[in-house]
Design an enzyme around this catalytic site. Sequence first.
Site, PDB file in Angstrom:
ATOM      1  N   CYS A  95      -1.706   5.401   5.564  1.00  0.00           N
ATOM      2  CA  CYS A  95      -2.417   4.166   5.526  1.00  0.00           C
ATOM      3  C   CYS A  95      -3.608   4.287   6.173  1.00  0.00           C
ATOM      4  CB  CYS A  95      -1.665   3.318   6.518  1.00  0.00           C
ATOM      5  SG  CYS A  95      -2.042   2.572   7.942  1.00  0.00           S
ATOM      6  N   GLU A  96      -4.641   3.783   5.477  1.00  0.00           N
ATOM      7  CA  GLU A  96      -6.228   3.893   5.600  1.00  0.00           C
ATOM      8  C   GLU A  96      -6.587   3.202   7.007  1.00  0.00           C
ATOM      9  OE1 GLU A  96      -8.282   2.887   2.149  1.00  0.00           O
ATOM     10  OE2 GLU A  96      -8.435   0.616   2.924  1.00  0.00           O
ATOM     11  N   HIS A  97      -5.599   2.244   7.532  1.00  0.00           N
ATOM     12  CA  HIS A  97      -5.976   1.499   8.897  1.00  0.00           C
ATOM     13  C   HIS A  97      -5.788   2.204   9.818  1.00  0.00           C
ATOM     14  CE1 HIS A  97      -5.373  -1.960   5.823  1.00  0.00           C
ATOM     15  NE2 HIS A  97      -6.958  -1.714   5.814  1.00  0.00           N
ATOM     16  N   HIS A  98      -4.843   3.038   9.859  1.00  0.00           N
ATOM     17  CA  HIS A  98      -4.150   3.719  11.016  1.00  0.00           C
ATOM     18  C   HIS A  98      -3.993   5.255  11.070  1.00  0.00           C
ATOM     19  CE1 HIS A  98      -2.796  -0.361  11.216  1.00  0.00           C
ATOM     20  NE2 HIS A  98      -2.989  -0.418  12.498  1.00  0.00           N
ATOM     21  N   GLN A 136      -0.952   0.392   0.272  1.00  0.00           N
ATOM     22  CA  GLN A 136      -0.028   0.200  -0.917  1.00  0.00           C
ATOM     23  C   GLN A 136      -0.368  -0.481  -2.138  1.00  0.00           C
ATOM     24  OE1 GLN A 136       3.927  -0.111   0.685  1.00  0.00           O
ATOM     25  NE2 GLN A 136       4.798  -0.781  -1.173  1.00  0.00           N
ATOM     26  N   HIS A 164       6.200   1.857   6.472  1.00  0.00           N
ATOM     27  CA  HIS A 164       4.996   2.081   7.174  1.00  0.00           C
ATOM     28  C   HIS A 164       5.261   2.647   8.445  1.00  0.00           C
ATOM     29  CE1 HIS A 164       2.157   0.418   3.887  1.00  0.00           C
ATOM     30  NE2 HIS A 164       3.368   0.244   3.229  1.00  0.00           N
ATOM     31  N   CYS A 166       2.887   2.884  10.741  1.00  0.00           N
ATOM     32  CA  CYS A 166       2.228   2.113  11.523  1.00  0.00           C
ATOM     33  C   CYS A 166       2.751   0.690  11.922  1.00  0.00           C
ATOM     34  CB  CYS A 166       0.583   1.602  10.995  1.00  0.00           C
ATOM     35  SG  CYS A 166       0.727   0.554   9.546  1.00  0.00           S
TER      36      CYS A 166
HETATM   37 ZN   LIG Z   1      -1.401   0.916   8.758  1.00  0.00          ZN
END
Ligand SMILES: [Zn+2]
Length: 206
Positions: A95-98, A136, A164, A166
């Site tokens: 995941c590109e956020h975390h 995703q 996920h 995260c």
């Molecule tokens: Zn994430």
Amino acid sequence: MLTAELTDVSYKKTEHYDEATTAKLIENYRTAIEQLGEDPEREGLIKTPERVAKAMQYMTQGYDMDAKAILNSAKFQESYSEMVIVKDIELYSMCEHHMLPFFGKAHIAYIPNGYITGLSKLARVVDCFSRRMQVQERLTHQILDAIQETLNPLGVAVVIEAKHLCMMMRGVQKQNSITTTSAFSGQFEKNETRSEFLRLISADLH
Ligand SMILES: [Zn+2]
């Protein structure tokens, strides 16, 4: 109708890193370990920055892969025009956020319009887009677009189910929630065709 299960398409552990990038990443990860309150010189951690640097390059190697070239490398003229389904394609992404993993399965179908591709190529297209920093939803659409634009089929369907980390390790801590995304084009936009596809993969859906 052709349904294939690619559960045996396992991940090949091949080295994939660049020396200069690795050297820079090692420095950065050493600093990060220190900032997190650990001692990067202690025995268990001394080689960790190098391992992480190489692992992260492996997990982002999709940037160097060309999905259309993969599909074109096994594109064959064929009059078969029934639905082709490949279920349970193993998927590991980040995941590109975390920058934490999300992982699960992809199910892909297409209806040929004069051309087919090698079934294993569809699994490689999943790798191509999942071995990147991702969300995703975008991953689902990128897979669909690559197939649509390369084979020009009568329709494409992509369903991805993933967990996920995260969400599981931090934040809301929903350990068992599975995120499902889907994208459809052409004939799969019709209820009847889409339902048939969903019915055929439903034994595998959670
Ligand atoms: Zn994430």
